[in-house]
Design a protein around this motif. Structure first.
Motif, PDB file in Angstrom:
ATOM      1  N   LEU A 164       2.500   2.726   8.804  1.00 24.86           N
ATOM      2  CA  LEU A 164       2.866   1.533   8.036  1.00 24.86           C
ATOM      3  C   LEU A 164       4.378   1.352   7.984  1.00 24.86           C
ATOM      4  N   LYS A 165       4.776   0.082   7.982  1.00 28.55           N
ATOM      5  CA  LYS A 165       6.188  -0.294   7.940  1.00 28.55           C
ATOM      6  C   LYS A 165       6.443  -1.147   6.690  1.00 28.55           C
ATOM      7  N   PRO A 166       7.683  -1.180   6.225  1.00 27.54           N
ATOM      8  CA  PRO A 166       7.982  -2.032   5.058  1.00 27.54           C
ATOM      9  C   PRO A 166       7.576  -3.490   5.270  1.00 27.54           C
ATOM     10  N   SER A 172     -10.940  -3.197  -1.904  1.00 23.75           N
ATOM     11  CA  SER A 172     -10.359  -2.033  -2.564  1.00 23.75           C
ATOM     12  C   SER A 172      -9.511  -1.273  -1.561  1.00 23.75           C
ATOM     13  N   GLY A 173      -8.675  -0.362  -2.077  1.00 22.60           N
ATOM     14  CA  GLY A 173      -7.935   0.523  -1.194  1.00 22.60           C
ATOM     15  C   GLY A 173      -6.450   0.261  -1.064  1.00 22.60           C
ATOM     16  N   GLY A 174      -5.945  -0.805  -1.656  1.00 23.48           N
ATOM     17  CA  GLY A 174      -4.509  -1.051  -1.570  1.00 23.48           C
ATOM     18  C   GLY A 174      -3.730  -0.059  -2.406  1.00 23.48           C
ATOM     19  N   GLY A 175      -2.400  -0.139  -2.292  1.00 20.12           N
ATOM     20  CA  GLY A 175      -1.565   0.754  -3.081  1.00 20.12           C
ATOM     21  C   GLY A 175      -0.163   0.846  -2.539  1.00 20.12           C
ATOM     22  N   LEU A 176       0.562   1.843  -3.034  1.00 19.06           N
ATOM     23  CA  LEU A 176       1.941   2.087  -2.620  1.00 19.06           C
ATOM     24  C   LEU A 176       1.983   3.291  -1.697  1.00 19.06           C
ATOM     25  N   VAL A 177       2.664   3.140  -0.563  1.00 20.60           N
ATOM     26  CA  VAL A 177       2.747   4.224   0.410  1.00 20.60           C
ATOM     27  C   VAL A 177       4.136   4.200   1.041  1.00 20.60           C
ATOM     28  N   GLN A 178       4.598   5.343   1.477  1.00 22.37           N
ATOM     29  CA  GLN A 178       5.886   5.407   2.163  1.00 22.37           C
ATOM     30  C   GLN A 178       5.739   4.972   3.617  1.00 22.37           C
ATOM     31  N   ALA A 179       6.830   4.506   4.177  1.00 17.87           N
ATOM     32  CA  ALA A 179       6.830   4.117   5.583  1.00 17.87           C
ATOM     33  C   ALA A 179       6.340   5.286   6.443  1.00 17.87           C
ATOM     34  N   GLY A 180       5.488   4.957   7.413  1.00 21.51           N
ATOM     35  CA  GLY A 180       4.890   5.974   8.263  1.00 21.51           C
ATOM     36  C   GLY A 180       3.556   6.482   7.762  1.00 21.51           C
ATOM     37  N   GLY A 181       3.209   6.121   6.534  1.00 19.70           N
ATOM     38  CA  GLY A 181       1.964   6.579   5.949  1.00 19.70           C
ATOM     39  C   GLY A 181       0.778   5.721   6.344  1.00 19.70           C
ATOM     40  N   SER A 182      -0.369   6.029   5.740  1.00 15.76           N
ATOM     41  CA  SER A 182      -1.619   5.351   6.072  1.00 15.76           C
ATOM     42  C   SER A 182      -2.358   4.907   4.817  1.00 15.76           C
ATOM     43  N   LEU A 183      -3.134   3.854   4.968  1.00 14.48           N
ATOM     44  CA  LEU A 183      -4.045   3.379   3.937  1.00 14.48           C
ATOM     45  C   LEU A 183      -5.290   2.841   4.618  1.00 14.48           C
ATOM     46  N   ARG A 184      -6.413   2.881   3.903  1.00 13.68           N
ATOM     47  CA  ARG A 184      -7.622   2.245   4.402  1.00 13.68           C
ATOM     48  C   ARG A 184      -8.125   1.255   3.358  1.00 13.68           C
ATOM     49  N   LEU A 185      -8.235   0.011   3.786  1.00  7.44           N
ATOM     50  CA  LEU A 185      -8.786  -1.022   2.929  1.00  7.44           C
ATOM     51  C   LEU A 185     -10.281  -1.167   3.192  1.00  7.44           C
ATOM     52  N   SER A 186     -11.024  -1.470   2.128  1.00  7.83           N
ATOM     53  CA  SER A 186     -12.459  -1.711   2.248  1.00  7.83           C
ATOM     54  C   SER A 186     -12.795  -3.064   1.625  1.00  7.83           C
ATOM     55  N   PHE A 208     -15.021 -17.962   2.933  1.00  2.70           N
ATOM     56  CA  PHE A 208     -15.038 -17.164   1.707  1.00  2.70           C
ATOM     57  C   PHE A 208     -13.953 -16.109   1.765  1.00  2.70           C
ATOM     58  N   TRP A 209     -13.335 -15.873   0.597  1.00  5.19           N
ATOM     59  CA  TRP A 209     -12.190 -14.979   0.512  1.00  5.19           C
ATOM     60  C   TRP A 209     -12.351 -14.009  -0.653  1.00  5.19           C
ATOM     61  N   GLY A 210     -11.830 -12.795  -0.454  1.00  5.47           N
ATOM     62  CA  GLY A 210     -11.759 -11.839  -1.544  1.00  5.47           C
ATOM     63  C   GLY A 210     -10.586 -12.152  -2.445  1.00  5.47           C
ATOM     64  N   GLN A 211     -10.444 -11.335  -3.487  1.00  5.66           N
ATOM     65  CA  GLN A 211      -9.397 -11.579  -4.484  1.00  5.66           C
ATOM     66  C   GLN A 211      -8.031 -11.078  -4.027  1.00  5.66           C
ATOM     67  N   GLY A 212      -8.016 -10.271  -2.976  1.00  3.01           N
ATOM     68  CA  GLY A 212      -6.766  -9.733  -2.461  1.00  3.01           C
ATOM     69  C   GLY A 212      -6.443  -8.379  -3.059  1.00  3.01           C
ATOM     70  N   THR A 213      -5.800  -7.543  -2.260  1.00  2.00           N
ATOM     71  CA  THR A 213      -5.359  -6.233  -2.716  1.00  2.00           C
ATOM     72  C   THR A 213      -3.926  -6.005  -2.230  1.00  2.00           C
ATOM     73  N   GLN A 214      -3.071  -5.530  -3.117  1.00  2.00           N
ATOM     74  CA  GLN A 214      -1.651  -5.368  -2.800  1.00  2.00           C
ATOM     75  C   GLN A 214      -1.412  -4.101  -2.001  1.00  2.00           C
ATOM     76  N   VAL A 215      -0.673  -4.245  -0.916  1.00  2.00           N
ATOM     77  CA  VAL A 215      -0.198  -3.108  -0.134  1.00  2.00           C
ATOM     78  C   VAL A 215       1.330  -3.153  -0.151  1.00  2.00           C
ATOM     79  N   THR A 216       1.936  -2.077  -0.612  1.00  2.00           N
ATOM     80  CA  THR A 216       3.387  -1.997  -0.679  1.00  2.00           C
ATOM     81  C   THR A 216       3.846  -0.770   0.095  1.00  2.00           C
ATOM     82  N   VAL A 217       4.724  -0.994   1.067  1.00  2.00           N
ATOM     83  CA  VAL A 217       5.244   0.099   1.893  1.00  2.00           C
ATOM     84  C   VAL A 217       6.727   0.255   1.587  1.00  2.00           C
ATOM     85  N   SER A 218       7.089   1.411   1.084  1.00  2.00           N
ATOM     86  CA  SER A 218       8.488   1.669   0.737  1.00  2.00           C
ATOM     87  C   SER A 218       9.216   2.317   1.910  1.00  2.00           C
ATOM     88  N   SER A 219      10.504   2.018   2.005  1.00  2.00           N
ATOM     89  CA  SER A 219      11.297   2.562   3.120  1.00  2.00           C
ATOM     90  C   SER A 219      11.918   3.905   2.763  1.00  2.00           C
TER      91      SER A 219
END
Length: 122
Positions: free
Chosen positions: A83-85, A7-21, A111-122
């Motif tokens: 974060l960078k694009p 969990s924890g993915g999402g859309l963020v602007q360049a320079g921002g932060s995210l935490r994945l779990s 073993f692998w998780g299902q994946g979570t999308q991280v998108t960094v906009s410029s």
């Protein structure tokens, strides 16, 4: 069988932060994060030993990403700062129960998780 839920993915602007779990079922073991951008191969991002020590991160994210593990909660984290694009990708949590130390080779993970999308906009 090990189940991994991210969990924890999402859309963020360049320079921002995210935490994945990533919460794992079963006992603790060596774990890691990988990512895959469109049209590219899955690549190593970070790994940590089963005790939660000896974190290891790829050069491309060194100084920006931090991997950690809470064994009491069976949860793996990836703190992503500045974060960078080019960080845009699907991020996967993975478990390497055959090993105790941190592993960076994709083939070491069973073993692998299902994946979570991280998108960094410029």
């Amino acid at each position: 069988q090990v189940q991994l839920v991210e969990s924890g993915g999402g859309l963020v602007q360049a320079g921002g932060s995210l935490r994945l779990s990533c919460t794992a079922s079963g006992r603790t073991f060596s774990m890691g994060w990988f990512r895959q951008a469109p049209g590219k191969e899955r690549e190593f991002v970070a790994a940590i030993s089963w005790t939660g020590s000896s974190p290891y991160v790829a050069n491309s994210v060194k100084g920006r990403f931090t991997i950690s593990k809470d064994n009491a909660k069976n949860t793996l984290y990836l703190q992503m700062n500045s974060l960078k694009p080019e960080d845009t990708a699907v991020y996967y949590c993975a478990a390497a129960p055959r090993y105790g130390n941190a592993r960076y080779e994709l083939a070491d993970y069973d073993f692998w998780g299902q994946g979570t999308q991280v998108t960094v906009s410029s």
